[in-house]
Scaffold this motif. Structure first.
Motif, PDB file in Angstrom:
ATOM      1  N   MET A   1      12.199   4.214  13.328  1.00 49.48           N
ATOM      2  CA  MET A   1      11.729   3.238  12.231  1.00 49.48           C
ATOM      3  C   MET A   1      11.005   3.764  10.510  1.00 49.48           C
ATOM      4  N   SER A   2      11.652   3.210   9.393  1.00 48.38           N
ATOM      5  CA  SER A   2      11.474   4.333   8.569  1.00 48.38           C
ATOM      6  C   SER A   2      10.014   3.702   8.348  1.00 48.38           C
ATOM      7  N   TYR A   3       9.018   4.763   7.476  1.00 50.70           N
ATOM      8  CA  TYR A   3       7.908   4.353   7.357  1.00 50.70           C
ATOM      9  C   TYR A   3       7.660   3.488   5.871  1.00 50.70           C
ATOM     10  N   LEU A   4       6.780   2.887   6.426  1.00 48.46           N
ATOM     11  CA  LEU A   4       6.366   0.912   5.109  1.00 48.46           C
ATOM     12  C   LEU A   4       4.852   1.700   5.019  1.00 48.46           C
ATOM     13  N   VAL A   5       5.469   1.288   3.530  1.00 50.59           N
ATOM     14  CA  VAL A   5       3.497   1.895   2.658  1.00 50.59           C
ATOM     15  C   VAL A   5       3.190   0.814   2.867  1.00 50.59           C
ATOM     16  N   LEU A   6       1.384   1.251   2.520  1.00 47.09           N
ATOM     17  CA  LEU A   6       0.350   0.716   3.103  1.00 47.09           C
ATOM     18  C   LEU A   6       0.407  -0.692   2.017  1.00 47.09           C
ATOM     19  N   ALA A   7       1.574  -0.840   0.992  1.00 48.83           N
ATOM     20  CA  ALA A   7       1.014  -1.923   0.401  1.00 48.83           C
ATOM     21  C   ALA A   7       1.607  -3.444   0.945  1.00 48.83           C
ATOM     22  N   ARG A   8       2.460  -3.143   1.518  1.00 47.21           N
ATOM     23  CA  ARG A   8       3.797  -3.531   2.099  1.00 47.21           C
ATOM     24  C   ARG A   8       2.865  -3.702   3.610  1.00 47.21           C
ATOM     25  N   LYS A   9       2.599  -2.539   4.447  1.00 45.91           N
ATOM     26  CA  LYS A   9       2.666  -3.056   5.596  1.00 45.91           C
ATOM     27  C   LYS A   9       0.497  -3.713   5.700  1.00 45.91           C
ATOM     28  N   TYR A  10      -0.028  -3.301   4.727  1.00 47.67           N
ATOM     29  CA  TYR A  10      -1.260  -4.618   5.198  1.00 47.67           C
ATOM     30  C   TYR A  10      -1.492  -6.129   4.170  1.00 47.67           C
ATOM     31  N   ARG A  11      -0.277  -6.219   3.602  1.00 47.79           N
ATOM     32  CA  ARG A  11       0.087  -7.333   3.012  1.00 47.79           C
ATOM     33  C   ARG A  11      -0.537  -8.749   3.647  1.00 47.79           C
ATOM     34  N   PRO A  12      -1.565  -9.352   2.645  1.00 48.70           N
ATOM     35  CA  PRO A  12      -2.008 -10.949   3.969  1.00 48.70           C
ATOM     36  C   PRO A  12      -0.878 -11.431   3.996  1.00 48.70           C
ATOM     37  N   GLN A  13      -1.350 -12.645   4.944  1.00 47.55           N
ATOM     38  CA  GLN A  13      -0.036 -13.160   5.891  1.00 47.55           C
ATOM     39  C   GLN A  13      -0.808 -14.291   6.183  1.00 47.55           C
ATOM     40  N   THR A  14      -2.038 -14.043   5.857  1.00 49.99           N
ATOM     41  CA  THR A  14      -3.417 -16.026   5.776  1.00 49.99           C
ATOM     42  C   THR A  14      -3.826 -15.670   4.436  1.00 49.99           C
TER      43      THR A  14
ATOM     44  N   ARG B   1     -10.854   2.276  -9.941  1.00 50.04           N
ATOM     45  CA  ARG B   1     -11.857   2.359 -11.090  1.00 50.04           C
ATOM     46  C   ARG B   1     -10.046   2.230 -11.822  1.00 50.04           C
ATOM     47  N   ASN B   2      -9.475   3.398 -11.570  1.00 49.57           N
ATOM     48  CA  ASN B   2      -7.597   3.563 -12.021  1.00 49.57           C
ATOM     49  C   ASN B   2      -6.581   2.680 -11.482  1.00 49.57           C
ATOM     50  N   SER B   3      -7.333   1.797 -10.515  1.00 55.14           N
ATOM     51  CA  SER B   3      -6.046   0.944 -10.803  1.00 55.14           C
ATOM     52  C   SER B   3      -6.463  -0.524 -11.463  1.00 55.14           C
ATOM     53  N   ASP B   4      -7.185  -0.651 -11.961  1.00 53.21           N
ATOM     54  CA  ASP B   4      -7.373  -1.184 -13.258  1.00 53.21           C
ATOM     55  C   ASP B   4      -7.641  -2.614 -13.131  1.00 53.21           C
ATOM     56  N   GLY B   5      -7.511  -3.499 -11.958  1.00 52.84           N
ATOM     57  CA  GLY B   5      -7.822  -4.447 -10.931  1.00 52.84           C
ATOM     58  C   GLY B   5      -6.933  -4.839 -10.362  1.00 52.84           C
ATOM     59  N   ALA B   6      -5.422  -4.208  -9.873  1.00 53.32           N
ATOM     60  CA  ALA B   6      -4.435  -4.793  -9.540  1.00 53.32           C
ATOM     61  C   ALA B   6      -5.228  -4.231  -7.632  1.00 53.32           C
ATOM     62  N   LEU B   7      -5.063  -4.842  -6.555  1.00 54.64           N
ATOM     63  CA  LEU B   7      -5.066  -3.859  -5.669  1.00 54.64           C
ATOM     64  C   LEU B   7      -3.900  -3.368  -5.086  1.00 54.64           C
ATOM     65  N   ARG B   8      -2.645  -3.690  -5.423  1.00 58.09           N
ATOM     66  CA  ARG B   8      -1.510  -3.152  -5.080  1.00 58.09           C
ATOM     67  C   ARG B   8      -1.361  -1.884  -5.672  1.00 58.09           C
ATOM     68  N   ASP B   9      -1.986  -1.674  -7.076  1.00 57.49           N
ATOM     69  CA  ASP B   9      -1.922  -0.222  -7.690  1.00 57.49           C
ATOM     70  C   ASP B   9      -2.753   0.291  -6.758  1.00 57.49           C
ATOM     71  N   ALA B  10      -3.959   0.371  -6.296  1.00 53.92           N
ATOM     72  CA  ALA B  10      -4.653   1.025  -5.389  1.00 53.92           C
ATOM     73  C   ALA B  10      -4.194   1.044  -4.190  1.00 53.92           C
ATOM     74  N   GLU B  11      -3.467   0.073  -4.164  1.00 54.03           N
ATOM     75  CA  GLU B  11      -2.962   0.361  -2.540  1.00 54.03           C
ATOM     76  C   GLU B  11      -1.707   1.762  -2.565  1.00 54.03           C
ATOM     77  N   SER B  12      -0.856   1.673  -3.418  1.00 54.29           N
ATOM     78  CA  SER B  12      -0.170   3.068  -4.140  1.00 54.29           C
ATOM     79  C   SER B  12      -0.923   3.978  -4.375  1.00 54.29           C
ATOM     80  N   ILE B  13      -1.794   4.367  -4.836  1.00 60.60           N
ATOM     81  CA  ILE B  13      -2.728   5.662  -4.979  1.00 60.60           C
ATOM     82  C   ILE B  13      -2.787   6.062  -4.051  1.00 60.60           C
ATOM     83  N   LEU B  14      -3.293   5.282  -3.422  1.00 61.14           N
ATOM     84  CA  LEU B  14      -4.010   5.802  -1.532  1.00 61.14           C
ATOM     85  C   LEU B  14      -2.965   5.749  -0.789  1.00 61.14           C
ATOM     86  N   ASP B  15      -1.980   5.725  -0.751  1.00 60.16           N
ATOM     87  CA  ASP B  15      -0.841   6.161   0.320  1.00 60.16           C
ATOM     88  C   ASP B  15      -0.218   8.019  -0.424  1.00 60.16           C
ATOM     89  N   GLN B  16      -0.430   7.364  -1.754  1.00 60.03           N
ATOM     90  CA  GLN B  16       0.501   9.383  -2.769  1.00 60.03           C
ATOM     91  C   GLN B  16      -1.527  10.236  -2.632  1.00 60.03           C
TER      92      GLN B  16
END
Length: 562
Positions: free
Chosen positions: A1-14, A208-223
């Protein structure tokens, strides 16, 4: 199975898994439970804060086999298909690539058909502001009265570009940026699930570098996790994000406060050599001085700063005795202006260096009240300016200072006294005495005119009074232009003359006698016809310009000849 980035893997479901948008999730949950579900929603706000995620959760909530319910089960076929993005009843449309009227016409045709499996057919249109005007117009009627089995959810980052006719037909929800603490909390939860240990300072820097965007923060953490090879270090994250470390930032701020121009310019050189992002560096520097201001003016600065290191607050408190509030405020103003200028400049380094010099040399510049007080003291003759306090630049004339400051600054004329020294010109038989007094104080009159009319004062400065007779002062004018200028500005000249000399008199300009035929002269003949009439302009704007700048209204036949 291909790798799923953190932003998609931990997307809220409720709805309960969504962070930072409590009022939105609560409103939607209450609407579902009370069966007051609107037919169209408009989600707007910055990127990466949960607009599309909540749209999908809402679609699951109203189509769940156990619903409509505020807590979708995520186990039934409807929920799992929506989560996987394969539900035929949930149509996600990219507004940027499906923006024309043909796509909207196709949508209007398809909304009539019943959903294949669920209760509702849900259209989620992302970046809806990208639709054309024609597409919006084609959507209006369908949006106002859609079929009962259809729900529309629009998402956009540019609310101001959505037509009011569309927005008024939707329930609007404003999504906000997430705080640093909220982002750090969620990233910590993700790292626990991933069984990774990361320093809290690293998470704070990412937030602080994500400028309030959670998706940006998750992408940076992944990197960052990929870069670190198991051990995440603060230095590695700073290098990855091209972010200047806090120690260098504090050192640079201290150099600015200590007026060390050379040292601060050296750090700018180091920043460029290291490849750091200059815009991000200035942003952090402005934030540093903002925190310094908060520490200086409040008793509990921690209440106004997010996730700040206690050691940094201690360092800021050490600077309180050596810097004034005025300097901190002025520094922040210079830095924010610099950030705005850097957006449109290809010479960012030059702008940064100029701002650096401004800040370090700030104390050598007098404040506006100090300038006014100093000028008033000099004008009154009550204080002398020591040579060591004088700026090295050439002193500006008082008239220039008055024009810049917009205050009533009085100049001491070279050939006479101040305004208070002027004697009233009594109209007597001794006109020669009156003339002497006028000639003596004529420079004062010219200076007074400068504050009223910049165009008339040069003309008055070029003339020479030679006779006083019958409440008139006759002056010799060097050119026809000066004569016309004095004629056109007669009312204002008379008013200023009265204010200056305390006597109402009229200025009569007489052209100096032209050289006799055959006489040698260095001046070329002027092809200029004197004004024969002083017409008032009919246009209000022209009249305002004439009153401001002086001059006269040209005749039609004079156009192009002057």
């Amino acid at each position: 199975m291909s790798y799923l980035v953190l932003a998609r893997k931990y997307r809220p479901q409720t709805f309960d898994e969504v962070i930072g948008q409590e009022y939105i999730t609560k409103t939607l949950k209450n609407a579902i439970e009370s069966k007051r579900i609107a037919h169209s929603f408009l989600f707007f706000g910055p990127r990466g804060v949960g607009k599309t995620s909540i749209a999908r959760i809402l679609a699951k909530a109203i189509n769940c086999e156990h619903g409509p319910t505020a807590t979708p089960c995520n186990k039934c076929s409807h929920c799992t298909e929506i989560t996987a993005g394969i539900s035929t009843d949930i149509i996600e449309i990219d507004g940027a690539s499906n923006r024309g009227i043909d796509e909207i016409r196709d949508l209007r045709e398809k909304v009539r058909y019943m959903p294949a499996k669920g209760r509702y057919k849900v259209y989620i249109i992302d970046e809806v502001h990208m639709l054309t005007n024609e597409a919006f117009n084609a959507l209006l009627k369908t949006l106002e009265e859609p079929p009962e089995h259809v729900k529309f959810i629009f998402a956009t980052t540019e609310m101001d570009q959505v037509p009011a006719t569309i927005a008024s037909r939707c329930q609007k929800y404003n999504f906000r940026k997430l705080t640093v603490a909220e982002i750090v909390g969620l990233l910590s939860t993700i790292l626990k699930k991933e069984k990774l240990n990361v320093d809290q300072r690293v998470l704070t820097l990412i937030a602080r570098n994500s400028d309030g965007a959670l998706r940006d923060a998750e992408s940076i953490l992944d990197q960052v996790i990929s870069y670190s090879e198991g051990e995440v270090k603060l230095e590695d994250v700073e290098k990855l994000l091209e972010s200047v470390n806090r120690e260098m930032l504090a050192s640079f701020a201290n150099l600015l406060i200590d007026k060390n121009t050379q040292g601060s310019l050296k750090i700018i050189e180091d920043i460029y050599r290291a490849g750091y992002d200059p815009v991000l560096f200035i942003k952090y520097l402005a934030e540093y001085f903002r925190n310094l201001l908060i520490v200086k003016v409040t008793k509990t600065p921690e209440d106004f700063m997010e996730m700040i290191d206690p050691e940094e607050i201690k360092g800021l408190k050490l600077l309180i005795p050596v810097v004034t509030e005025t300097k901190v405020v002025n520094t922040i103003k210079i830095l924010t202006d610099l950030l705005e200028s850097m957006k449109y400049s290809s010479y960012q380094r030059v702008l940064i260096e100029i701002a650096c010099v401004k800040i370090t040399r700030m104390d050598s510049l007098l404040s506006l009240p100090e300038v006014i007080n100093r000028l008033e003291s000099i004008s009154a003759g009550t204080v002398s300016v020591p040579a060591e306090e004088c700026a090295p630049e050439i002193e500006a004339p008082a008239s220039t200072v008055k024009e810049i400051l917009g205050t009533s600054v009085e100049k001491i004329p070279e050939s006479g006294g101040s305004f208070s020294d002027i004697e009233e010109v009594d109209i007597t038989d001794d006109s020669s005495e009156n003339l002497k007094r006028i000639i003596k104080n004529w420079p004062v009159f010219v200076e007074a005119m400068k504050s009223k009319s910049r165009s008339l004062s040069p003309s008055l400065d070029s003339v020479k009074p030679y006779k006083v007779e019958n409440n008139k002062v006759f002056v010799k004018a060097p050119s026809v232009y000066v004569v016309d200028s004095i004629i056109n500005g007669a009312a204002l000249i008379k008013e200023v003359f009265k204010e200056t000399f305390k006597t109402a008199m009229e200025i009569v300009a007489v052209l100096e006698k032209a050289p006799e035929a055959g006489a040698k002269t260095d001046k070329a003949p002027v092809a200029y016809k004197p004004q024969t009439e002083n017409r008032e302009p009919a246009n209000a704007e022209v009249k305002a310009a004439k009153d401001m700048f002086g001059g006269r209204i040209l005749k039609k036949e004079e156009h192009g000849k002057i």
